[in-house]
Design a protein around this motif. Sequence first.
Motif, PDB file in Angstrom:
ATOM      1  N   PRO A  67       0.738  -1.198  -0.133  1.00 19.45           N
ATOM      2  CA  PRO A  67       0.035  -0.145   0.262  1.00 19.45           C
ATOM      3  C   PRO A  67       0.962   1.198   0.113  1.00 19.45           C
ATOM      4  O   PRO A  67       0.520   2.521  -0.569  1.00 19.45           O
ATOM      5  N   SER A  68       2.230   1.252   0.639  1.00 23.15           N
ATOM      6  CA  SER A  68       2.917   2.325   0.467  1.00 23.15           C
ATOM      7  C   SER A  68       3.275   3.101  -0.931  1.00 23.15           C
ATOM      8  O   SER A  68       3.693   4.121  -1.150  1.00 23.15           O
ATOM      9  N   ALA A  69       3.376   2.078  -1.945  1.00 24.62           N
ATOM     10  CA  ALA A  69       3.382   2.489  -3.099  1.00 24.62           C
ATOM     11  C   ALA A  69       2.356   2.937  -4.109  1.00 24.62           C
ATOM     12  O   ALA A  69       2.390   3.256  -5.269  1.00 24.62           O
ATOM     13  N   ALA A  70       1.249   3.010  -3.430  1.00 27.65           N
ATOM     14  CA  ALA A  70       0.003   3.437  -3.983  1.00 27.65           C
ATOM     15  C   ALA A  70       0.068   4.693  -4.601  1.00 27.65           C
ATOM     16  O   ALA A  70       0.588   5.514  -3.985  1.00 27.65           O
ATOM     17  N   HIS A  71      -0.998   4.774  -5.473  1.00 26.51           N
ATOM     18  CA  HIS A  71      -1.142   6.326  -6.003  1.00 26.51           C
ATOM     19  C   HIS A  71      -2.701   6.541  -6.437  1.00 26.51           C
ATOM     20  O   HIS A  71      -3.206   5.554  -6.995  1.00 26.51           O
ATOM     21  N   THR A  72      -3.262   7.763  -6.218  1.00 26.52           N
ATOM     22  CA  THR A  72      -4.549   7.946  -6.675  1.00 26.52           C
ATOM     23  C   THR A  72      -4.457   9.425  -7.058  1.00 26.52           C
ATOM     24  O   THR A  72      -4.121  10.174  -6.537  1.00 26.52           O
ATOM     25  N   ALA A  73      -5.497   9.755  -8.079  1.00 29.58           N
ATOM     26  CA  ALA A  73      -5.709  10.938  -8.378  1.00 29.58           C
ATOM     27  C   ALA A  73      -7.261  11.308  -8.652  1.00 29.58           C
ATOM     28  O   ALA A  73      -7.942  10.312  -8.985  1.00 29.58           O
ATOM     29  N   LEU A  74      -7.832  12.277  -8.350  1.00 31.90           N
ATOM     30  CA  LEU A  74      -9.199  12.868  -8.685  1.00 31.90           C
ATOM     31  C   LEU A  74      -9.380  14.146  -9.044  1.00 31.90           C
ATOM     32  O   LEU A  74      -8.540  14.920  -8.725  1.00 31.90           O
ATOM     33  N   THR A  75     -10.039  14.334 -10.024  1.00 29.75           N
ATOM     34  CA  THR A  75     -10.527  15.596 -10.749  1.00 29.75           C
ATOM     35  C   THR A  75     -11.757  15.783 -10.653  1.00 29.75           C
ATOM     36  O   THR A  75     -12.653  14.895 -11.233  1.00 29.75           O
ATOM     37  N   ILE A  76     -12.471  16.842  -9.921  1.00 26.74           N
ATOM     38  CA  ILE A  76     -13.866  16.819  -9.777  1.00 26.74           C
ATOM     39  C   ILE A  76     -14.467  18.348 -10.663  1.00 26.74           C
ATOM     40  O   ILE A  76     -13.621  19.421 -10.337  1.00 26.74           O
ATOM     41  N   GLN A  77     -15.519  17.989 -11.586  1.00 27.96           N
ATOM     42  CA  GLN A  77     -16.169  19.090 -12.153  1.00 27.96           C
ATOM     43  C   GLN A  77     -16.628  20.021 -10.943  1.00 27.96           C
ATOM     44  O   GLN A  77     -17.920  19.608 -10.840  1.00 27.96           O
ATOM     45  N   LEU A  78     -16.362  21.295 -11.098  1.00 31.67           N
ATOM     46  CA  LEU A  78     -17.171  22.057  -9.912  1.00 31.67           C
ATOM     47  C   LEU A  78     -18.471  22.254 -10.363  1.00 31.67           C
ATOM     48  O   LEU A  78     -19.326  22.476  -9.372  1.00 31.67           O
ATOM     49  N   ASP A  79     -18.704  22.629 -11.783  1.00 30.74           N
ATOM     50  CA  ASP A  79     -20.205  22.972 -12.215  1.00 30.74           C
ATOM     51  C   ASP A  79     -20.887  21.712 -12.065  1.00 30.74           C
ATOM     52  O   ASP A  79     -22.383  21.684 -12.262  1.00 30.74           O
ATOM     53  N   SER A  80     -20.614  20.359 -11.636  1.00 33.12           N
ATOM     54  CA  SER A  80     -21.579  19.474 -11.301  1.00 33.12           C
ATOM     55  C   SER A  80     -22.091  19.244 -10.046  1.00 33.12           C
ATOM     56  O   SER A  80     -22.925  18.275  -9.616  1.00 33.12           O
ATOM     57  N   ILE A  81     -21.824  20.396  -9.171  1.00 33.04           N
ATOM     58  CA  ILE A  81     -22.459  20.396  -7.753  1.00 33.04           C
ATOM     59  C   ILE A  81     -23.741  20.359  -7.684  1.00 33.04           C
ATOM     60  O   ILE A  81     -24.360  20.809  -8.680  1.00 33.04           O
ATOM     61  N   ASP A  82     -24.556  19.722  -6.782  1.00 34.01           N
ATOM     62  CA  ASP A  82     -26.117  19.767  -6.491  1.00 34.01           C
ATOM     63  C   ASP A  82     -25.906  19.890  -4.919  1.00 34.01           C
ATOM     64  O   ASP A  82     -25.711  19.147  -4.153  1.00 34.01           O
ATOM     65  N   ALA A  83     -26.219  21.210  -4.612  1.00 34.23           N
ATOM     66  CA  ALA A  83     -26.279  21.572  -3.005  1.00 34.23           C
ATOM     67  C   ALA A  83     -27.639  21.779  -2.727  1.00 34.23           C
ATOM     68  O   ALA A  83     -28.199  22.156  -1.826  1.00 34.23           O
ATOM     69  N   GLY A  84     -28.539  21.169  -3.704  1.00 36.14           N
ATOM     70  CA  GLY A  84     -30.100  21.214  -3.089  1.00 36.14           C
ATOM     71  C   GLY A  84     -30.950  22.045  -3.861  1.00 36.14           C
ATOM     72  O   GLY A  84     -32.245  21.798  -3.730  1.00 36.14           O
ATOM     73  N   SER A  85     -30.313  23.183  -4.747  1.00 43.14           N
ATOM     74  CA  SER A  85     -31.595  24.086  -5.294  1.00 43.14           C
ATOM     75  C   SER A  85     -30.690  24.503  -6.422  1.00 43.14           C
ATOM     76  O   SER A  85     -29.315  24.680  -6.380  1.00 43.14           O
ATOM     77  N   SER A  86     -31.274  24.879  -7.501  1.00 45.69           N
ATOM     78  CA  SER A  86     -30.746  25.479  -8.653  1.00 45.69           C
ATOM     79  C   SER A  86     -29.969  26.881  -8.386  1.00 45.69           C
ATOM     80  O   SER A  86     -29.183  27.140  -8.849  1.00 45.69           O
ATOM     81  N   ASP A  87     -30.919  27.586  -7.639  1.00 49.28           N
ATOM     82  CA  ASP A  87     -30.399  28.992  -6.911  1.00 49.28           C
ATOM     83  C   ASP A  87     -29.093  28.749  -6.082  1.00 49.28           C
ATOM     84  O   ASP A  87     -27.839  29.246  -6.487  1.00 49.28           O
ATOM     85  N   ALA A  88     -28.834  27.598  -5.325  1.00 47.01           N
ATOM     86  CA  ALA A  88     -27.675  27.381  -4.572  1.00 47.01           C
ATOM     87  C   ALA A  88     -26.513  27.002  -5.517  1.00 47.01           C
ATOM     88  O   ALA A  88     -25.025  27.414  -5.422  1.00 47.01           O
ATOM     89  N   ASN A  89     -26.937  26.033  -6.632  1.00 54.02           N
ATOM     90  CA  ASN A  89     -25.998  25.724  -7.477  1.00 54.02           C
ATOM     91  C   ASN A  89     -25.276  26.807  -8.504  1.00 54.02           C
ATOM     92  O   ASN A  89     -24.010  26.569  -8.651  1.00 54.02           O
ATOM     93  N   SER A  90     -26.162  27.599  -8.798  1.00 51.25           N
ATOM     94  CA  SER A  90     -25.745  28.647  -9.578  1.00 51.25           C
ATOM     95  C   SER A  90     -24.746  29.665  -8.721  1.00 51.25           C
ATOM     96  O   SER A  90     -23.696  30.385  -9.199  1.00 51.25           O
ATOM     97  N   GLU A  91     -25.368  30.025  -7.469  1.00 46.89           N
ATOM     98  CA  GLU A  91     -24.415  30.802  -6.566  1.00 46.89           C
ATOM     99  C   GLU A  91     -23.119  30.156  -6.365  1.00 46.89           C
ATOM    100  O   GLU A  91     -22.106  31.117  -6.315  1.00 46.89           O
ATOM    101  N   LEU A  92     -22.927  29.017  -6.138  1.00 44.50           N
ATOM    102  CA  LEU A  92     -21.669  28.359  -5.862  1.00 44.50           C
ATOM    103  C   LEU A  92     -20.689  28.672  -7.062  1.00 44.50           C
ATOM    104  O   LEU A  92     -19.568  28.511  -7.022  1.00 44.50           O
TER     105      LEU A  92
END
Length: 189
Positions: A67-92
């Motif tokens: 496990p000490s040789a493990a590697h991981t990477a992650l790229t998150i598309q920030l416009d894919s957020i769902d914060a519970g409402s379209s207004d919150a998603n737009s604001e973010l």
Amino acid sequence: MKHRFLTCAALVAALAFGVLPCVQAVEYTQVNETASTISFTYKQFSSRVYGTFGKFEATLDFDTANPSAAHTALTIQLDSIDAGSSDANSELQKPAWFDSASFPVATFESTGVKVLSDNHYSITGKLTLRGITREVDVPVLLKSENAIGIFDGQLTLKRSDFKVGEGEWADGVVSDKINIRFRMVAPEQ
């Protein structure tokens, strides 16, 4: 008889000192992004709010034998957020928050993995959000179910460390601490 006694003694010693090798090493090299999730919670006006990110790409190279040789990477598309409402998603998406026009993704790349105990690991890496990079330690539990590895983890970030929620939003209406949880699902290789 002597050989049998020595074998038995070696087994007892290995059990006593917890040095038995893993029965079978397992490798995980592909993430099933459809079955995986990234979610978060925070408080706004003292109420708990839950949200998710729907689009991300993850890479993984994890061998339980090393496990000490493990590697991981992650790229998150920030416009894919769902914060519970379209207004919150737009604001973010606005400059005071993610400023996704200038910084469309958040990234994490591991720099090290430490074994904490059976199937518990600490993954250290660089998290970049809004062009700001911070080192984070992420506790992760690996569960194996039906030839599938499930990597569950969570961490708490301060949004102020990444200048997320500036201006009028910095006054505490939204908690500075954001709890992030993830579940990455990977088939055994």
